[in-house]
Design a protein around this motif. Structure first.
Motif, PDB file in Angstrom:
ATOM      1  N   TRP A  92       0.825  -1.209   0.000  1.00 52.09           N
ATOM      2  CA  TRP A  92       0.000   0.000   0.000  1.00 52.09           C
ATOM      3  C   TRP A  92       0.859   1.259   0.000  1.00 52.09           C
ATOM      4  O   TRP A  92       0.537   2.248  -0.675  1.00 52.09           O
ATOM      5  CB  TRP A  92      -0.920   0.000   1.225  1.00 52.09           C
ATOM      6  CG  TRP A  92      -2.215  -0.723   1.001  1.00 52.09           C
ATOM      7  CD1 TRP A  92      -2.515  -2.018   1.310  1.00 52.09           C
ATOM      8  CD2 TRP A  92      -3.396  -0.184   0.401  1.00 52.09           C
ATOM      9  NE1 TRP A  92      -3.797  -2.322   0.946  1.00 52.09           N
ATOM     10  CE2 TRP A  92      -4.367  -1.218   0.387  1.00 52.09           C
ATOM     11  CE3 TRP A  92      -3.737   1.061  -0.125  1.00 52.09           C
ATOM     12  CZ2 TRP A  92      -5.647  -1.035  -0.129  1.00 52.09           C
ATOM     13  CZ3 TRP A  92      -5.006   1.252  -0.628  1.00 52.09           C
ATOM     14  CH2 TRP A  92      -5.946   0.216  -0.638  1.00 52.09           C
ATOM     15  N   LEU A  93       1.940   1.240   0.753  1.00 55.09           N
ATOM     16  CA  LEU A  93       2.841   2.392   0.793  1.00 55.09           C
ATOM     17  C   LEU A  93       3.418   2.696  -0.587  1.00 55.09           C
ATOM     18  O   LEU A  93       3.406   3.838  -1.055  1.00 55.09           O
ATOM     19  CB  LEU A  93       3.983   2.141   1.785  1.00 55.09           C
ATOM     20  CG  LEU A  93       3.718   2.461   3.245  1.00 55.09           C
ATOM     21  CD1 LEU A  93       4.897   2.023   4.112  1.00 55.09           C
ATOM     22  CD2 LEU A  93       3.469   3.948   3.424  1.00 55.09           C
ATOM     23  N   LEU A  94       3.935   1.665  -1.253  1.00 58.77           N
ATOM     24  CA  LEU A  94       4.553   1.872  -2.550  1.00 58.77           C
ATOM     25  C   LEU A  94       3.548   2.398  -3.570  1.00 58.77           C
ATOM     26  O   LEU A  94       3.850   3.333  -4.331  1.00 58.77           O
ATOM     27  CB  LEU A  94       5.174   0.562  -3.055  1.00 58.77           C
ATOM     28  CG  LEU A  94       5.906   0.647  -4.404  1.00 58.77           C
ATOM     29  CD1 LEU A  94       7.095   1.590  -4.306  1.00 58.77           C
ATOM     30  CD2 LEU A  94       6.349  -0.738  -4.869  1.00 58.77           C
ATOM     31  N   THR A  95       2.362   1.830  -3.595  1.00 60.94           N
ATOM     32  CA  THR A  95       1.333   2.270  -4.543  1.00 60.94           C
ATOM     33  C   THR A  95       0.976   3.740  -4.338  1.00 60.94           C
ATOM     34  O   THR A  95       0.895   4.516  -5.295  1.00 60.94           O
ATOM     35  CB  THR A  95       0.071   1.403  -4.389  1.00 60.94           C
ATOM     36  OG1 THR A  95       0.401   0.027  -4.613  1.00 60.94           O
ATOM     37  CG2 THR A  95      -1.002   1.828  -5.380  1.00 60.94           C
ATOM     38  N   THR A 132      -3.906   8.539   1.433  1.00 58.27           N
ATOM     39  CA  THR A 132      -3.759   7.087   1.453  1.00 58.27           C
ATOM     40  C   THR A 132      -2.383   6.693   1.969  1.00 58.27           C
ATOM     41  O   THR A 132      -2.238   5.729   2.745  1.00 58.27           O
ATOM     42  CB  THR A 132      -3.982   6.511   0.044  1.00 58.27           C
ATOM     43  OG1 THR A 132      -5.259   6.916  -0.439  1.00 58.27           O
ATOM     44  CG2 THR A 132      -3.909   4.991   0.053  1.00 58.27           C
ATOM     45  N   GLN A 133      -1.359   7.436   1.549  1.00 54.82           N
ATOM     46  CA  GLN A 133      -0.017   7.186   2.062  1.00 54.82           C
ATOM     47  C   GLN A 133       0.020   7.401   3.584  1.00 54.82           C
ATOM     48  O   GLN A 133       0.602   6.607   4.327  1.00 54.82           O
ATOM     49  CB  GLN A 133       1.000   8.120   1.395  1.00 54.82           C
ATOM     50  CG  GLN A 133       2.413   7.921   1.899  1.00 54.82           C
ATOM     51  CD  GLN A 133       3.395   8.939   1.354  1.00 54.82           C
ATOM     52  OE1 GLN A 133       4.579   8.660   1.220  1.00 54.82           O
ATOM     53  NE2 GLN A 133       2.935  10.140   1.049  1.00 54.82           N
ATOM     54  N   ASP A 134      -0.619   8.461   4.064  1.00 52.73           N
ATOM     55  CA  ASP A 134      -0.637   8.751   5.497  1.00 52.73           C
ATOM     56  C   ASP A 134      -1.280   7.617   6.292  1.00 52.73           C
ATOM     57  O   ASP A 134      -0.807   7.254   7.374  1.00 52.73           O
ATOM     58  CB  ASP A 134      -1.396  10.055   5.764  1.00 52.73           C
ATOM     59  CG  ASP A 134      -0.626  11.284   5.317  1.00 52.73           C
ATOM     60  OD1 ASP A 134       0.551  11.136   4.946  1.00 52.73           O
ATOM     61  OD2 ASP A 134      -1.206  12.384   5.329  1.00 52.73           O
ATOM     62  N   ASN A 136      -1.281   4.499   5.695  1.00 53.45           N
ATOM     63  CA  ASN A 136      -0.408   3.337   5.792  1.00 53.45           C
ATOM     64  C   ASN A 136       0.894   3.628   6.519  1.00 53.45           C
ATOM     65  O   ASN A 136       1.446   2.741   7.175  1.00 53.45           O
ATOM     66  CB  ASN A 136      -0.148   2.788   4.387  1.00 53.45           C
ATOM     67  CG  ASN A 136      -1.395   2.179   3.782  1.00 53.45           C
ATOM     68  OD1 ASN A 136      -1.749   1.048   4.089  1.00 53.45           O
ATOM     69  ND2 ASN A 136      -2.092   2.933   2.944  1.00 53.45           N
ATOM     70  N   VAL A 137       1.388   4.863   6.446  1.00 49.21           N
ATOM     71  CA  VAL A 137       2.562   5.222   7.245  1.00 49.21           C
ATOM     72  C   VAL A 137       2.205   5.187   8.728  1.00 49.21           C
ATOM     73  O   VAL A 137       2.977   4.683   9.559  1.00 49.21           O
ATOM     74  CB  VAL A 137       3.107   6.605   6.845  1.00 49.21           C
ATOM     75  CG1 VAL A 137       4.178   7.064   7.838  1.00 49.21           C
ATOM     76  CG2 VAL A 137       3.702   6.562   5.442  1.00 49.21           C
ATOM     77  N   ASP A 138       1.030   5.717   9.076  1.00 43.97           N
ATOM     78  CA  ASP A 138       0.596   5.697  10.471  1.00 43.97           C
ATOM     79  C   ASP A 138       0.453   4.261  10.978  1.00 43.97           C
ATOM     80  O   ASP A 138       0.882   3.935  12.090  1.00 43.97           O
ATOM     81  CB  ASP A 138      -0.728   6.438  10.625  1.00 43.97           C
ATOM     82  CG  ASP A 138      -0.588   7.939  10.453  1.00 43.97           C
ATOM     83  OD1 ASP A 138       0.498   8.469  10.775  1.00 43.97           O
ATOM     84  OD2 ASP A 138      -1.537   8.585   9.984  1.00 43.97           O
ATOM     85  N   ALA A 139      -0.170   3.401  10.166  1.00 42.08           N
ATOM     86  CA  ALA A 139      -0.334   2.005  10.563  1.00 42.08           C
ATOM     87  C   ALA A 139       1.021   1.316  10.685  1.00 42.08           C
ATOM     88  O   ALA A 139       1.270   0.566  11.637  1.00 42.08           O
ATOM     89  CB  ALA A 139      -1.209   1.271   9.543  1.00 42.08           C
ATOM     90  N   PHE A 140       1.921   1.577   9.733  1.00 44.21           N
ATOM     91  CA  PHE A 140       3.268   1.010   9.759  1.00 44.21           C
ATOM     92  C   PHE A 140       3.984   1.444  11.034  1.00 44.21           C
ATOM     93  O   PHE A 140       4.635   0.637  11.712  1.00 44.21           O
ATOM     94  CB  PHE A 140       4.046   1.473   8.523  1.00 44.21           C
ATOM     95  CG  PHE A 140       5.397   0.846   8.358  1.00 44.21           C
ATOM     96  CD1 PHE A 140       5.577  -0.225   7.508  1.00 44.21           C
ATOM     97  CD2 PHE A 140       6.506   1.342   9.039  1.00 44.21           C
ATOM     98  CE1 PHE A 140       6.836  -0.809   7.343  1.00 44.21           C
ATOM     99  CE2 PHE A 140       7.753   0.776   8.889  1.00 44.21           C
ATOM    100  CZ  PHE A 140       7.920  -0.305   8.040  1.00 44.21           C
ATOM    101  N   ARG A 141       3.876   2.734  11.381  1.00 43.57           N
ATOM    102  CA  ARG A 141       4.558   3.273  12.565  1.00 43.57           C
ATOM    103  C   ARG A 141       4.037   2.624  13.843  1.00 43.57           C
ATOM    104  O   ARG A 141       4.828   2.193  14.692  1.00 43.57           O
ATOM    105  CB  ARG A 141       4.353   4.788  12.626  1.00 43.57           C
ATOM    106  CG  ARG A 141       4.831   5.432  13.918  1.00 43.57           C
ATOM    107  CD  ARG A 141       4.668   6.935  13.861  1.00 43.57           C
ATOM    108  NE  ARG A 141       3.307   7.355  13.564  1.00 43.57           N
ATOM    109  CZ  ARG A 141       2.328   7.397  14.452  1.00 43.57           C
ATOM    110  NH1 ARG A 141       2.551   7.041  15.709  1.00 43.57           N
ATOM    111  NH2 ARG A 141       1.113   7.800  14.107  1.00 43.57           N
ATOM    112  N   ILE A 142       2.730   2.531  13.978  1.00 40.03           N
ATOM    113  CA  ILE A 142       2.145   1.986  15.200  1.00 40.03           C
ATOM    114  C   ILE A 142       2.464   0.502  15.348  1.00 40.03           C
ATOM    115  O   ILE A 142       2.695   0.004  16.457  1.00 40.03           O
ATOM    116  CB  ILE A 142       0.633   2.236  15.211  1.00 40.03           C
ATOM    117  CG1 ILE A 142       0.362   3.746  15.290  1.00 40.03           C
ATOM    118  CG2 ILE A 142      -0.040   1.520  16.379  1.00 40.03           C
ATOM    119  CD1 ILE A 142      -1.088   4.122  15.059  1.00 40.03           C
TER     120      ILE A 142
END
Length: 446
Positions: A92-95, A132-134, A136-142
């Protein structure tokens, strides 16, 4: 002396590998925001677009405020091909990162003087991809670390985010001036600047490709039986309804106070920010002057504010720093009011931008850490997107009328109005702090 070494030990956490990854991903998240929100208003104003239209134009950023509508997809939808190669979060991040870079590049070849509607459409595309990037970055961070690490990750994320915002604002203004022919409005300068910003997405893309997929607490449910409608209903319950039920079941009536605080916390700085660059243009500051001051003093104060916020949270707790950040955010808006009365003055501009970045660094560090503490790891992307969307919905909608308010009341009174918007926040934080204390005392006596 012991206290001194304790602070140094606390700073070492910022050099851990996971923290550095979040720093780069934070940079990738922060880059698009100013290109669709802040710096774009400078471009539009130079192109002769009215203040009222610039205010309405800011509504494209409402994509950040409604991202909760599609956030369940990040928790439940596998992107074909990429999922098996990168995993859920990284695919999701890359897309989304590639979509952001493409949107910025397309905006570079659009002239708002000739086709404002096309520019608006591309801005919506950029905002949607960035939101959309935000998510997945937030989910990745948590999902990347335990709760005890979240304050450091929030500070690293914020530092990268704010550095990217300053690069996207000061850097874009500086590049637009560098490539300009010196005329009042030169499209080629803005085109070159936006193309460079599109290339600045590369560090985030490379980091996404090289980092490891975090361990997720997602509870996936397979709906293989029943009709298509039944399978969709099952997915809807798990992906959309369950995260909301979980939040209200954990916090009971306190959830209403929490949601009210989230909705109001950023009202002061977001509404003011819609008109900030138009204000600089109308006050006679050049692109080079605004860029230079933001790049030097803004960067320094952002770094200090973000790092200080993370350390202060560990020392004094989230709620106290939330309160202090709200006061600082309102106070800096009063400095903007003073600047509008003083007129063109580079020393005052330096003071105002420095204070604004310092207060934003502290306040946002505390707010991100607070939102992260509310999330259930079983619904990471959905719940955090719900919180961060609510955080922007009221401020972004209200900010759309800021151009009309400036036209009617003038800049000085407008900035005072935005400072006053911070008063309800202080009351809500005090009520929540008292509620949290009562809940802790109740648990201690059980």
């Amino acid at each position: 002396m012991t206290s001194y070494f304790g602070w140094l030990s606390g700073l070492r956490i910022y050099f851990q590998r996971q923290v550095l990854i979040i720093f780069v991903l934070g940079f990738s998240s922060g880059l698009p925001l100013m290109l669709v929100f802040g710096v774009l208003s400078f471009w539009l104003r130079e192109a002769g677009v009215s203040r009222a239209d610039i205010g309405y134009f800011s509504w494209v950023a409402l994509a950040y405020a409604v991202k909760w509508l599609w956030s369940p997809l990040a928790d439940n939808l596998k992107i074909p091909l990429l999922y098996h190669w990168l995993g859920r979060r990284r695919s999701w991040l890359l897309t989304s990162q590639l979509a952001v870079a493409i949107a910025i590049g397309c905006m570079a070849f659009t002239d708002p003087q000739q086709n404002l509607a096309l520019m608006a459409a591309l801005a919506v595309m950029l905002a949607f991809s960035s939101a959309t990037q935000d998510i997945n970055v937030d989910a990745f961070r948590i999902e990347s670390a335990v709760v005890e690490m979240q304050a450091a990750l929030a500070a690293a994320y914020l530092t990268g985010y704010r550095l990217a915002m300053i690069l996207a604002s000061a850097g874009t203004l500086w590049l637009a001036a560098l490539f300009s022919d010196g005329s009042a409005y030169d499209l080629s300068g803005w085109q070159h600047a936006y193309l460079v910003m599109a290339l600045c997405m590369l560090p985030g893309i490379v980091t996404t490709l090289l980092c490891k997929e975090p361990v997720s607490g997602l509870q996936q449910q397979q709906h293989t039986d029943g009709s298509l409608l039944q399978r969709f209903a099952g997915w809807l319950r798990h992906a959309v309804i369950a995260p909301f039920i979980d939040f209200f079941s954990r916090y009971k009536w306190h959830a209403l106070l929490i949601l009210a605080l989230i909705a109001c916390y950023r009202l002061t700085d977001v509404v003011m920010g819609v008109m900030a660059n138009a204000f600089y243009v109308d006050m006679g500051y050049s692109k080079e002057e605004v860029a230079s001051i933001s790049k030097i003093f803004g960067v320094i104060m952002t770094l200090i504010g973000a790092a200080l916020g993370g350390v202060l949270i560990n020392q004094f707790g989230i709620m106290k720093i939330l309160f202090a950040g709200a006061i600082l955010s309102a106070a800096t808006n009063l400095l903007f009011s003073a600047l509008s009365q003083i007129g063109y003055d580079l020393m005052w501009l330096t003071l105002v931008i420095s204070a604004d970045n310092l207060s934003a660094g502290i306040a946002t560090s505390a707010f991100i850490a607070y939102l992260s503490s509310l999330v259930n790891l079983a619904f990471t992307a959905t719940q955090y997107a719900m919180f961060s969307s609510l955080m922007l919905l009221l401020p972004k909608f209200t900010g759309g009328f800021s151009g009309q308010w400036v036209d009617h009341f003038g800049y000085s009174n407008f900035f005072i109005m935005t400072a006053a918007m911070g008063l309800p926040v202080l009351i809500l934080i005090a009520l929540l702090a008292r509620a949290n204390l009562r809940r802790q005392n109740k648990k201690a006596t059980e």
